[in-house]
Design an enzyme around this catalytic site. Sequence first.
Site, PDB file in Angstrom:
ATOM      1  N   ARG A   1       2.599  -5.923   3.945  1.00 19.46           N
ATOM      2  CA  ARG A   1       1.856  -4.900   4.690  1.00 19.46           C
ATOM      3  C   ARG A   1       2.518  -4.589   6.027  1.00 19.46           C
ATOM      4  O   ARG A   1       2.005  -3.778   6.780  1.00 19.46           O
ATOM      5  CB  ARG A   1       0.455  -5.416   4.971  1.00 19.46           C
ATOM      6  CG  ARG A   1      -0.643  -4.787   4.152  1.00 19.46           C
ATOM      7  CD  ARG A   1      -1.900  -5.550   4.512  1.00 19.46           C
ATOM      8  NE  ARG A   1      -3.103  -4.867   4.264  1.00 19.46           N
ATOM      9  CZ  ARG A   1      -3.863  -5.062   3.188  1.00 19.46           C
ATOM     10  NH1 ARG A   1      -3.467  -5.851   2.233  1.00 19.46           N
ATOM     11  NH2 ARG A   1      -5.009  -4.448   3.089  1.00 19.46           N
TER      12      ARG A   1
ATOM     13  N   ARG B   1     -18.042   0.721  -2.927  1.00 20.76           N
ATOM     14  CA  ARG B   1     -17.596  -0.455  -3.695  1.00 20.76           C
ATOM     15  C   ARG B   1     -18.627  -1.584  -3.616  1.00 20.76           C
ATOM     16  O   ARG B   1     -19.185  -1.865  -2.565  1.00 20.76           O
ATOM     17  CB  ARG B   1     -16.264  -0.964  -3.135  1.00 20.76           C
ATOM     18  CG  ARG B   1     -15.827  -2.272  -3.812  1.00 20.76           C
ATOM     19  CD  ARG B   1     -14.405  -2.619  -3.561  1.00 20.76           C
ATOM     20  NE  ARG B   1     -14.045  -2.635  -2.165  1.00 20.76           N
ATOM     21  CZ  ARG B   1     -12.787  -2.727  -1.727  1.00 20.76           C
ATOM     22  NH1 ARG B   1     -11.801  -2.812  -2.581  1.00 20.76           N
ATOM     23  NH2 ARG B   1     -12.529  -2.740  -0.442  1.00 20.76           N
TER      24      ARG B   1
ATOM     25  N   ARG C   1     -18.602  -5.671   0.664  1.00 18.93           N
ATOM     26  CA  ARG C   1     -17.715  -6.397   1.575  1.00 18.93           C
ATOM     27  C   ARG C   1     -18.026  -6.005   3.022  1.00 18.93           C
ATOM     28  O   ARG C   1     -18.271  -4.839   3.304  1.00 18.93           O
ATOM     29  CB  ARG C   1     -16.249  -6.056   1.269  1.00 18.93           C
ATOM     30  CG  ARG C   1     -15.598  -7.020   0.307  1.00 18.93           C
ATOM     31  CD  ARG C   1     -14.252  -6.582  -0.183  1.00 18.93           C
ATOM     32  NE  ARG C   1     -13.280  -6.186   0.827  1.00 18.93           N
ATOM     33  CZ  ARG C   1     -12.030  -5.826   0.555  1.00 18.93           C
ATOM     34  NH1 ARG C   1     -11.600  -5.830  -0.689  1.00 18.93           N
ATOM     35  NH2 ARG C   1     -11.205  -5.476   1.505  1.00 18.93           N
TER      36      ARG C   1
ATOM     37  N   ARG D   1      -9.403   0.095   9.503  1.00 20.47           N
ATOM     38  CA  ARG D   1      -8.419  -0.290   8.472  1.00 20.47           C
ATOM     39  C   ARG D   1      -7.460   0.861   8.171  1.00 20.47           C
ATOM     40  O   ARG D   1      -6.268   0.645   7.952  1.00 20.47           O
ATOM     41  CB  ARG D   1      -9.147  -0.726   7.185  1.00 20.47           C
ATOM     42  CG  ARG D   1      -9.782  -2.102   7.320  1.00 20.47           C
ATOM     43  CD  ARG D   1     -10.838  -2.322   6.257  1.00 20.47           C
ATOM     44  NE  ARG D   1     -10.301  -2.436   4.922  1.00 20.47           N
ATOM     45  CZ  ARG D   1     -11.040  -2.307   3.821  1.00 20.47           C
ATOM     46  NH1 ARG D   1     -12.334  -2.055   3.907  1.00 20.47           N
ATOM     47  NH2 ARG D   1     -10.485  -2.451   2.643  1.00 20.47           N
TER      48      ARG D   1
ATOM     49  N   LYS E   1      -5.724   0.162  -5.693  1.00 22.66           N
ATOM     50  CA  LYS E   1      -4.642  -0.777  -6.045  1.00 22.66           C
ATOM     51  C   LYS E   1      -5.162  -1.931  -6.898  1.00 22.66           C
ATOM     52  O   LYS E   1      -4.604  -2.252  -7.939  1.00 22.66           O
ATOM     53  CB  LYS E   1      -3.986  -1.360  -4.774  1.00 22.66           C
ATOM     54  CG  LYS E   1      -3.427  -0.338  -3.814  1.00 22.66           C
ATOM     55  CD  LYS E   1      -2.772  -0.993  -2.606  1.00 22.66           C
ATOM     56  CE  LYS E   1      -3.704  -1.814  -1.755  1.00 22.66           C
ATOM     57  NZ  LYS E   1      -4.762  -1.040  -1.053  1.00 22.66           N
TER      58      LYS E   1
END
Length: 220
Positions: A88, A127, A160, A171, A13
């Site tokens: 969300r 990432r 992260r 998550r 996203k």
Amino acid sequence: MQIVFLGPPGVGKGTQAKGVAAEQGVPHISSGDMLREAVSERTPTGLKGKTYMDSGKLVPDDVMIDLIADRIARPDCARGFVLDGFPRTLAQAEALASMLQAKGRPVSVVLYFDADEATIVERLSGRRLCRSCGAGYHVKFMPPKNGTTCDKCGGELYQRADDKAATIKERLQVYQKQTAALIQYYRDRGLLKQIPGGASVEQVGQKVREALGGVGARKV
Ligand code: AP5
């Protein structure tokens, strides 16, 4: 245009939202980035949100709704915005609808990205982000030229805290329990456009442009 990006964590996203916002000349509003900034500045919102974020849970609705209401009230949002990571929950979606109804500028379109779980886990675990300028990389799909430093500013790259395996699992479960219901919510309102997110960044970007072309995004 008021564009909402919806989809599981790590589906891509943020990667696409930045480009769309730049093309449209409107702000890219990432709720996750706003929270991480609040955490690093140790504001009351940041201090409240950190525990939830680190464990992969959602920050409470009241905190998020206030944060986004303040942000979209700023003058740079008068021509529209790209919302990435908000809403969300159903409560957040209802709150957003009320905020925008009051401005007479409802949600224009919701782009829903999906990909299989293995793709998502691979994207999240690889990432890396720049500590100085926030630029995003992926160890396999978008590797930095120098391995551990940012191509743009030379800053240090980091992973992260919530991109570690155990938190990724949490998550994904939270997404299924609390966020996935928004797919039907926006489909029922005729706002949902589905984007297959499993292809390359360029191919997904092309699908996004096609979807937005259909709702007149380029006319803004
Ligand atoms: P947030 O920062 O919003 O995290 P997220 O939704 O989990 O999304 P991500 O940023 O992890 O993924 P993305 O889909 O943007 O993927 P990206 O483009 O980076 O939220 C973090 C936390 O904050 C939440 O867990 C929660 O605690 C809290 N929070 C935030 N908003 C909230 C809200 N509204 N309510 C309550 N709590 C909230 O891509 C991922 C990687 O894949 C990158 O390395 C990228 O380079 C790579 N990549 C992207 N696209 C492709 C592609 N097509 N092919 C190959 N690689 C790709």
